[in-house]
Design an enzyme around this catalytic site. Structure first.
Site, PDB file in Angstrom:
ATOM      1  CB  SER A  56     -51.318  27.199  12.144  1.00 20.60           C
ATOM      2  OG  SER A  56     -51.518  26.980  12.905  1.00 20.60           O
ATOM      3  CE  LYS A  98     -52.590  24.094  14.403  1.00 22.35           C
ATOM      4  NZ  LYS A  98     -51.724  24.184  14.234  1.00 22.35           N
TER       5      LYS A  98
END
Length: 196
Positions: A56, A98
């Site tokens: 990710s 993230k």
């Protein structure tokens, strides 16, 4: 000599051997215990150990990267837009890595691959344009169009590899308490060594 006598002799030799190495055993045990305690303290209050599992954040932080994230900086400096953060997410069964896109009270939106914060255009220079083109073939919107409004203490976080990242678009905003560390210093693989 009977079996009983032999067993006594063996036990005596073992006891003598243990007495001779007892100081070494104590020293090794003390070293192990102190090391474990120091690592736990560092990992709790100073730097968070990070082992990346997934793509990710590719190519910024590659899959299987190992490094550290800064807990102290998070506590002293707060959380800024575009910081890479470690999110403690027990409900999801793991820590997430993230990037902060939206801050508390903001409305963020993506339109035609462009980020708008409270209707002001923001550049996402951290995204690798060659990677984006390789993933989209130049034809698809890398992020997708959407709008999200954040409440007090809420942060909108996304992975840099937008097409595969499960992030705030899936889980919703993250709270300030869930964000436990900022930045990441990759120590492995060596080709990615350094801070982000």
């Amino acid at each position: 000599m009977t079996l009983k006598d032999r067993l006594k002799d063996i036990a005596a030799v073992i006891m003598l051997w243990l007495m001779l190495i007892w100081e070494d055993i104590k020293e090794i045990a003390t070293t192990v215990i102190v090391t474990v305690l120091v690592v736990l303290l560092i990992n709790t209050f100073f730097f968070k150990f990070v082992a990346v599992s997934g793509t990710s954040m590719t190519p910024t932080v590659p899959d299987k990267s190992i490094g550290f994230s800064n807990i102290i900086s998070r506590k002293l400096s707060g959380i800024d837009r575009f910081d890479i953060v470690v999110i403690n997410s027990p409900s999801r069964g793991k820590n997430l890595i993230k990037r902060v896109i939206g801050l508390p009270g903001e409305t963020i939106s993506y339109s035609d691959g462009k980020l708008y914060v409270n209707d002001q255009l923001y550049s996402e220079d951290f995204l690798d344009p060659d990677y984006v083109i390789s993933q989209t073939g130049g034809k698809r919107n890398f992020t997708g169009d959407f709008t999200a409004t954040l409440g007090e203490g809420e942060y909108f976080c996304m992975g840099d590899n937008r097409m595969v990242s499960a992030d705030s678009r899936v889980y919703g905003p993250f709270t300030e308490d869930e964000i436990i560390a900022t930045g990441i210093f990759v120590i492995y693989p060596f080709s990615s060594f350094g801070g982000r």
